[in-house]
Scaffold this motif. Structure first.
Motif, short mmCIF file in Angstrom:
data_model
loop_
_atom_site.label_atom_id
_atom_site.label_comp_id
_atom_site.label_asym_id
_atom_site.label_seq_id
_atom_site.Cartn_x
_atom_site.Cartn_y
_atom_site.Cartn_z
N GLU A 137 0.82 -1.21 0.00
CA GLU A 137 0.00 0.00 0.00
C GLU A 137 0.85 1.26 0.00
N ASP A 138 2.10 1.13 0.40
CA ASP A 138 3.00 2.28 0.44
C ASP A 138 3.75 2.50 -0.87
N LEU A 139 3.44 1.71 -1.90
CA LEU A 139 4.09 1.90 -3.19
C LEU A 139 3.68 3.25 -3.80
N PRO A 140 4.56 3.88 -4.57
CA PRO A 140 4.25 5.19 -5.17
C PRO A 140 3.02 5.17 -6.08
N LYS A 141 2.69 4.03 -6.62
CA LYS A 141 1.56 3.96 -7.56
C LYS A 141 0.20 3.95 -6.85
N VAL A 142 0.20 3.92 -5.53
CA VAL A 142 -1.05 3.86 -4.76
C VAL A 142 -1.39 5.24 -4.23
N THR A 143 -2.63 5.67 -4.42
CA THR A 143 -3.09 6.94 -3.87
C THR A 143 -4.46 6.76 -3.21
N HIS A 144 -4.70 7.56 -2.19
CA HIS A 144 -6.01 7.57 -1.52
C HIS A 144 -6.78 8.84 -1.84
N TYR A 145 -6.25 9.61 -2.77
CA TYR A 145 -6.91 10.83 -3.23
C TYR A 145 -6.95 10.84 -4.75
N TYR A 146 -8.01 11.40 -5.30
CA TYR A 146 -8.15 11.46 -6.75
C TYR A 146 -8.39 12.90 -7.17
N LYS A 147 -7.60 13.37 -8.13
CA LYS A 147 -7.72 14.76 -8.56
C LYS A 147 -8.30 14.87 -9.97
N GLU A 148 -7.69 14.12 -10.92
CA GLU A 148 -8.16 14.18 -12.30
C GLU A 148 -7.73 12.91 -13.03
N ALA A 149 -8.33 12.69 -14.21
CA ALA A 149 -8.18 11.42 -14.91
C ALA A 149 -6.95 11.34 -15.81
N HIS A 150 -6.46 12.47 -16.28
CA HIS A 150 -5.42 12.46 -17.32
C HIS A 150 -4.21 11.58 -17.00
N PRO A 151 -3.66 11.58 -15.79
CA PRO A 151 -2.47 10.75 -15.53
C PRO A 151 -2.70 9.25 -15.71
N TYR A 152 -3.96 8.83 -15.71
CA TYR A 152 -4.28 7.41 -15.78
C TYR A 152 -4.68 6.95 -17.17
N SER A 153 -4.60 7.85 -18.13
CA SER A 153 -4.93 7.48 -19.51
C SER A 153 -3.98 6.38 -20.01
N MET A 154 -4.53 5.37 -20.67
CA MET A 154 -3.78 4.26 -21.26
C MET A 154 -3.03 3.42 -20.20
N ILE A 219 -5.65 -8.04 -1.49
CA ILE A 219 -4.86 -8.65 -0.43
C ILE A 219 -3.37 -8.34 -0.56
N GLU A 220 -2.94 -7.89 -1.76
CA GLU A 220 -1.56 -7.48 -1.92
C GLU A 220 -1.41 -6.63 -3.17
N ILE A 221 -0.55 -5.62 -3.07
CA ILE A 221 -0.25 -4.75 -4.20
C ILE A 221 1.23 -4.92 -4.54
N LYS A 222 1.50 -5.25 -5.80
CA LYS A 222 2.87 -5.42 -6.26
C LYS A 222 3.17 -4.38 -7.34
N PRO A 223 4.43 -4.19 -7.69
CA PRO A 223 4.77 -3.16 -8.67
C PRO A 223 4.03 -3.29 -10.00
N LEU A 224 3.78 -4.52 -10.46
CA LEU A 224 3.16 -4.71 -11.78
C LEU A 224 1.81 -5.39 -11.73
N GLU A 225 1.33 -5.72 -10.54
CA GLU A 225 0.04 -6.39 -10.44
C GLU A 225 -0.60 -6.14 -9.08
N VAL A 226 -1.90 -6.47 -9.04
CA VAL A 226 -2.65 -6.43 -7.78
C VAL A 226 -3.31 -7.79 -7.60
N ILE A 227 -3.20 -8.33 -6.40
CA ILE A 227 -3.82 -9.62 -6.11
C ILE A 227 -5.08 -9.35 -5.30
#
Length: 322
Positions: A137-154, A219-227
């Motif tokens: 959960e402490d990986l940089p790719k995880v956020t608990h806040y959402y601002k806008e959609a553009h960074p998540y395109s593709m 149950i777990e967040i990994k750099p390239l996948e989520v379980i």
């Protein structure tokens, strides 16, 4: 000695300040972030559930070009209310300690120390996210806040939750070209999702545009996948980002420091008089969403505006008896 210190510079804190202005009390708002900091941190395209007149404070008109105002309109409204009334407020100042000393309060911040006769806590709830409590959960790719959609395109994006914020994020990211998967702990989309949005997300799920796992949890967040754990077993999802919008909770530290009693049922609802908003600590008042403890959906701008007047009416009696 300041008459009243208001901790929290959101809409309800501003409403309390306006009441202090009317009575010519010496007051100060202390806000740890920007003016209406919680609203500022809302998603950029967020639309309120309430109509503009229900977001008004002190009968100051809130004119919106939309049936329901958006975030930017609300920021403009509350900013104009604060500046045109020359509200006394210290921004970007954090309260670290709140103490009751006989007949007054001592407040220590990161910038100064204050003494005051009365305190109003209007601190909201948007600062502390409810964590998933899972590895990664402490990986940089995880956020608990959402601002806008553009960074998540593709990108492969997992959105956790089924509340208004989760649904809005999922739909916006999908429409901006993100591959969205929703992970929902319950059996369906939340009951409190805005009525004009609910059909949209349900139809996107039905048609398969947004893959959704109900009765599921990460149950777990990994750099390239989520379980995730689902009724059909474990699933490994390719993943670039996790947007975990699982709600937030108030900061109870100040309440506990000063001796406000909290319910022991897990909700941690603070004790206060519903007619005066005074807590069990004499001279300490509560206003806004903090009154609901962990039930952060109970109080919002529309139904807690009245708190400012209830507090002011009681303070008039208290100060007149001195």
């Amino acid at each position: 000695m300041i008459d009243v210190i208001i901790i929290g510079g959101g809409p309800i804190g501003i409403a309390c300040a306006l009441e202090c202005e009317k009575s010519n009390w010496n007051y100060l708002i202390i806000e740890k972030g920007a003016l209406t900091n919680s609203l500022f941190n809302y998603p950029k395209n967020m639309t309120f559930f309430s109509t503009s007149e229900k977001l008004e404070i002190d009968n100051i008109p809130f004119i919106s070009k939309n049936p329901k105002p958006n975030r930017d309109e609300a920021l403009e409204y509350y900013r104009r209310v604060a500046t045109s009334n020359t509200i006394k407020i210290n921004l970007y100042e954090t309260v670290n300690q709140l103490q009751k000393n006989n007949d007054h309060f001592s407040i220590t911040t990161n910038k100064s120390t204050y003494q005051c006769k009365k305190v109003i806590l209007a601190t909201g709830f948007y600062d502390i996210p409810n964590l998933l409590g899972v590895a990664g959960e402490d990986l940089p790719k995880v956020t608990h806040y959402y601002k806008e959609a553009h960074p998540y395109s593709m990108q492969d994006v997992v959105v956790v939750g089924a509340s208004n914020s989760s649904v809005d994020a999922a739909l916006e990211i999908w429409r901006k070209g993100g591959k969205v998967t929703m992970v929902v702990r319950g059996e369906t989309i939340g009951d409190r999702v805005k009525y004009w949005v609910r059909p949209d997300i349900i139809n996107r799920i039905k048609e398969g545009s947004i893959e959704t796992y109900f009765n599921a949890e990460i149950i777990e967040i990994k750099p390239l996948e989520v379980i995730i754990k689902t009724p059909d077993g474990l699933k490994h999802l390719p993943n670039d980002f996790v947007v975990a919008l699982t709600g937030y909770k108030p900061n109870f530290d100040l309440l506990e420091q000063v001796g406000v009693s909290l319910s022991n049922d897990g909700i941690k609802r603070p004790v206060y008089n519903k007619d005066t908003m005074e807590s069990n600590v004499n001279g300490l008042y509560l206003a806004g969403v903090i009154c609901g403890g962990m039930e952060t959906h109970k109080w919002f701008i529309e139904n807690s505006r009245i708190h400012a007047k209830l507090i002011a009416n009681h303070l008039k009696q208290v100060f007149s008896n001195k």
